[in-house]
Design an enzyme around this catalytic site. Structure first.
Site, short mmCIF file in Angstrom:
data_model
loop_
_atom_site.label_atom_id
_atom_site.label_comp_id
_atom_site.label_asym_id
_atom_site.label_seq_id
_atom_site.Cartn_x
_atom_site.Cartn_y
_atom_site.Cartn_z
N ASP A 11 15.17 -20.37 -22.29
CA ASP A 11 15.47 -21.22 -23.45
C ASP A 11 14.26 -21.11 -24.39
O ASP A 11 13.21 -20.58 -24.00
CB ASP A 11 15.68 -22.66 -22.97
CG ASP A 11 15.99 -23.61 -24.10
OD1 ASP A 11 16.74 -23.22 -25.02
OD2 ASP A 11 15.48 -24.74 -24.06
N ASP A 13 13.20 -23.76 -27.41
CA ASP A 13 12.56 -25.05 -27.68
C ASP A 13 12.32 -25.81 -26.38
O ASP A 13 13.24 -26.05 -25.61
CB ASP A 13 13.44 -25.90 -28.60
CG ASP A 13 13.73 -25.22 -29.92
OD1 ASP A 13 12.83 -25.20 -30.78
OD2 ASP A 13 14.84 -24.67 -30.09
N ASP A 170 14.82 -26.54 -20.10
CA ASP A 170 14.21 -27.86 -19.86
C ASP A 170 15.17 -29.04 -19.95
O ASP A 170 14.73 -30.19 -19.89
CB ASP A 170 13.04 -28.08 -20.84
CG ASP A 170 13.53 -28.22 -22.28
OD1 ASP A 170 14.28 -27.34 -22.75
OD2 ASP A 170 13.15 -29.22 -22.93
#
Length: 218
Positions: A11, A13, A170
């Protein structure tokens, strides 16, 4: 597990880049336009990975009925585009971890829900990230995470069977997408995990506390 992982997808961000300062600035400018107070640090941390909608919903509490969330998102995107990399930075440990993957000749790529035009503006600020073998964005396909298709597409771009590619993210949506794609999913524990988030319940393959921890499982 180490012998079965032949590639890694990340991922963006909250996993590779700490984009929270610049994304929060854009959200706060939208909130100020409507006389709302700025986001708190905890709201920023807990919602940056959910993009414009997550940050604005946190800031407004409930989007007022007279406002259009789609228009608010466009305002956010305009502000963010204007200052996309003022205080954004690589997380500590990401650069050496990516170099180690390159030295191991392990392909890696980026699969983000960030719009393509913003991703294309942001990545050149970080030459390390331009080495990615695949870059798939939220609008590359007609569907985005948690749908597994973008992850599968990224694996195809790298020439790797999906079951041999790990996904690092996250938020719970990342782990849902990884499971749907039959890929091992690892939580980036250094990312935007809010106080009310429970990554232990996300059915991840594992939780990494530092980028370097990835190397220990390869």
């Amino acid at each position: 597990m180490a012998s079965t992982i032949k590639a890694v997808l990340f991922d963006l961000d909250g996993t590779l880049l700490d984009t929270a300062p610049d994304m929060a600035n854009a959200a706060n400018r939208v909130l100020a336009d409507y006389d709302h107070p700025p986001l708190s640090d905890e709201q920023i941390r807990a919602n940056t990975s959910y993009g414009a909608r997550g940050l604005l919903t946190a800031g407004f509490g409930t989007i007022p009925s007279h406002l259009d969330i789609h228009q608010l998102r466009l305002q956010f995107l305009d502000y963010y585009e204007q200052n996309i990399c003022v205080n954004t930075s690589l997380y500590h440990g990401i650069s050496p971890m990516l170099t180690a993957l390159d030295n191991m000749q392990l392909p890696w790529g980026i699969m983000t829900n960030k719009p393509g035009f913003l991703t294309e503006l942001l990545l050149p600020f970080f030459p390390e990230l331009m080495r990615a073998r695949a870059i798939v964005c939220g609008d590359t396909l007609s569907v985005a995470k948690p749908h597994p298709a973008p992850l599968l597409h990224a694996c195809e771009m790298m020439g790797i069977q999906h079951q041999h590619c790990a996904y690092i993210g996250d938020i719970e949506k990342d782990m849902i997408a990884a499971r749907a794609a039959s890929m091992p999913g690892y939580v980036a524990g250094w990312g935007y995990i809010g106080a009310d988030h429970t990554p232990q319940a996300w059915q991840a393959t594992g939780i990494l506390s530092h980028p370097g921890d990835l190397l220990s499982i390869l």
